[in-house]
Design a protein around this motif. Sequence first.
Motif, mmCIF file in Angstrom:
data_model
loop_
_atom_site.group_PDB
_atom_site.id
_atom_site.type_symbol
_atom_site.label_atom_id
_atom_site.label_comp_id
_atom_site.label_asym_id
_atom_site.label_seq_id
_atom_site.Cartn_x
_atom_site.Cartn_y
_atom_site.Cartn_z
ATOM 1 N N LEU A 1 0.849 -1.530 -0.399
ATOM 2 C CA LEU A 1 0.048 -0.270 0.380
ATOM 3 C C LEU A 1 0.536 1.517 0.152
ATOM 4 N N GLY A 2 1.958 0.976 0.077
ATOM 5 C CA GLY A 2 2.950 2.466 0.680
ATOM 6 C C GLY A 2 2.995 3.065 1.644
ATOM 7 N N LEU A 3 2.144 2.466 2.266
ATOM 8 C CA LEU A 3 2.582 2.431 3.897
ATOM 9 C C LEU A 3 3.711 2.653 4.924
ATOM 10 N N VAL A 4 4.756 1.234 4.377
ATOM 11 C CA VAL A 4 5.846 1.235 5.183
ATOM 12 C C VAL A 4 6.664 0.957 3.990
ATOM 13 N N ARG A 5 8.504 0.470 4.570
ATOM 14 C CA ARG A 5 9.032 0.029 3.693
ATOM 15 C C ARG A 5 9.663 -1.477 4.664
ATOM 16 N N ALA A 6 8.637 -2.772 3.363
ATOM 17 C CA ALA A 6 9.039 -3.588 5.263
ATOM 18 C C ALA A 6 10.496 -4.138 5.578
ATOM 19 N N ALA A 7 10.440 -4.509 4.331
ATOM 20 C CA ALA A 7 12.706 -4.549 4.224
ATOM 21 C C ALA A 7 13.435 -3.524 5.447
ATOM 22 N N ASP A 8 13.620 -2.420 5.529
ATOM 23 C CA ASP A 8 14.064 -1.177 5.532
ATOM 24 C C ASP A 8 13.263 -1.221 7.324
ATOM 25 N N VAL A 9 11.765 -1.667 7.956
ATOM 26 C CA VAL A 9 11.464 -1.635 9.869
ATOM 27 C C VAL A 9 12.425 -3.365 10.058
ATOM 28 N N GLY A 10 12.012 -4.101 9.147
ATOM 29 C CA GLY A 10 12.354 -5.753 9.393
ATOM 30 C C GLY A 10 14.290 -5.121 9.698
ATOM 31 N N LEU A 11 15.052 -4.601 8.610
ATOM 32 C CA LEU A 11 16.593 -4.043 9.031
ATOM 33 C C LEU A 11 16.794 -3.702 10.193
ATOM 34 N N ALA A 12 15.908 -2.588 10.605
ATOM 35 C CA ALA A 12 15.745 -1.716 11.748
ATOM 36 C C ALA A 12 15.973 -1.915 12.644
ATOM 37 N N PHE A 13 14.498 -3.685 13.083
ATOM 38 C CA PHE A 13 14.420 -3.838 14.396
ATOM 39 C C PHE A 13 15.427 -5.184 14.465
ATOM 40 N N GLY A 14 16.268 -5.372 13.517
ATOM 41 C CA GLY A 14 17.874 -6.205 13.735
ATOM 42 C C GLY A 14 18.459 -5.865 14.105
ATOM 43 N N LEU A 15 18.836 -4.649 14.062
ATOM 44 C CA LEU A 15 19.748 -3.285 14.241
ATOM 45 C C LEU A 15 20.014 -3.717 15.328
ATOM 46 N N VAL A 16 18.641 -2.961 15.966
ATOM 47 C CA VAL A 16 18.433 -2.384 17.303
ATOM 48 C C VAL A 16 18.164 -4.009 18.495
ATOM 49 N N LEU A 17 18.267 -4.678 17.787
ATOM 50 C CA LEU A 17 18.648 -6.423 18.867
ATOM 51 C C LEU A 17 19.921 -6.463 18.861
ATOM 52 N N ARG A 18 21.025 -6.407 17.664
ATOM 53 C CA ARG A 18 22.227 -6.705 17.423
ATOM 54 C C ARG A 18 23.238 -5.318 18.052
ATOM 55 N N PHE A 19 22.251 -4.617 18.299
ATOM 56 C CA PHE A 19 22.760 -3.163 18.993
ATOM 57 C C PHE A 19 22.857 -3.409 20.602
ATOM 58 N N VAL A 20 22.039 -4.255 21.139
ATOM 59 C CA VAL A 20 21.926 -4.309 22.298
ATOM 60 C C VAL A 20 22.846 -5.012 23.033
ATOM 61 N N PRO A 21 23.678 -5.925 22.524
ATOM 62 C CA PRO A 21 24.565 -6.496 23.326
ATOM 63 C C PRO A 21 25.580 -5.491 22.947
ATOM 64 N N ASP A 22 26.344 -4.958 22.365
ATOM 65 C CA ASP A 22 26.877 -4.241 21.655
ATOM 66 C C ASP A 22 27.361 -3.115 22.521
ATOM 67 N N ILE A 23 26.135 -2.407 22.915
ATOM 68 C CA ILE A 23 26.355 -1.470 23.905
ATOM 69 C C ILE A 23 26.692 -1.794 24.784
ATOM 70 N N PHE A 24 25.813 -2.707 25.389
ATOM 71 C CA PHE A 24 26.142 -3.190 27.057
ATOM 72 C C PHE A 24 27.530 -3.323 26.783
ATOM 73 N N ASN A 25 28.359 -4.225 25.815
ATOM 74 C CA ASN A 25 29.574 -4.555 26.058
ATOM 75 C C ASN A 25 30.021 -3.111 26.017
ATOM 76 N N HIS A 26 29.945 -1.587 25.457
ATOM 77 C CA HIS A 26 30.764 -0.534 25.377
ATOM 78 C C HIS A 26 30.623 -0.196 27.043
ATOM 79 N N TYR A 27 29.431 -0.567 27.467
ATOM 80 C CA TYR A 27 29.274 0.407 28.306
ATOM 81 C C TYR A 27 30.261 -0.247 30.083
ATOM 82 N N GLN A 28 30.147 -1.511 29.588
ATOM 83 C CA GLN A 28 31.041 -2.614 30.814
ATOM 84 C C GLN A 28 32.596 -2.146 30.280
ATOM 85 N N SER A 29 33.277 -1.877 29.125
ATOM 86 C CA SER A 29 34.385 -1.980 28.584
ATOM 87 C C SER A 29 34.374 0.127 29.359
ATOM 88 N N ILE A 30 34.366 0.943 28.579
ATOM 89 C CA ILE A 30 33.900 2.037 29.407
ATOM 90 C C ILE A 30 34.495 2.462 31.487
#
Length: 211
Positions: free
Chosen positions: A129-158
């Motif tokens: 329908l042209g309301l969203v870009r499904a691939a972009d939303v899915g990719l963004a969701f995956g990146l959020v999940l991917r970033f969670v452990p990285d952010i926590f590891n950055h926090y521990q390192s700092i």
Amino acid sequence: MLNGLNIEGTTPLHRMSVRAKLAILLVCGLALYAVSSLYILIPAFIIAALIYFTTGLSFREGVSRLQPILFTILILLIATAYLTSLREAAESFFRLMAIVLFAGAVTATTATGAFIDEITRLLQPLDRLGLVRAADVGLAFGLVLRFVPDIFNHYQSIREAHRARGLKVRPLTILAPLIILTLKEADTIAMAIDARGFRRPREKTKLTVES
């Protein structure tokens, strides 16, 4: 560094389809917000904890994953107790913790790629329908999940770097370098995504101007 939040396993939750897990999580979340009885919320919290810690996570790792959100829940708990009552604060605590543990169990038993594929499929009708870009939303969701452990590891390192230099660990002194590291990593990933052509722009509508 962790490559994701999922843990390999053969539990019933591992074998369940992603769509079924997301549907159950949605129903459980709505149901828990519809009740305010501790006689229901406390057992729900216990069941969620049992499910969470039977996904293959060790107790230490399971608790460490909850640390970032526990701070937020604690602040909310104090504010609720101050503004309303201790009972309502307890209800909010057990409700939120049950939802967090259920969500953590779903995340721990589902590969990031499976999340991306399922969300992309679910959003296909809106994409057509042209309301969203499904691939972009899915990719963004995956990146959020991917970033969670990285952010926590950055926090521990700092934090460890501060302690090694004899500096007092304070949220304000950690926040700035944590944001900078996260933004740098996000920029690197964005360039990699563009270089590999994962995001395909929509066809631009050509406008013709009649003279």
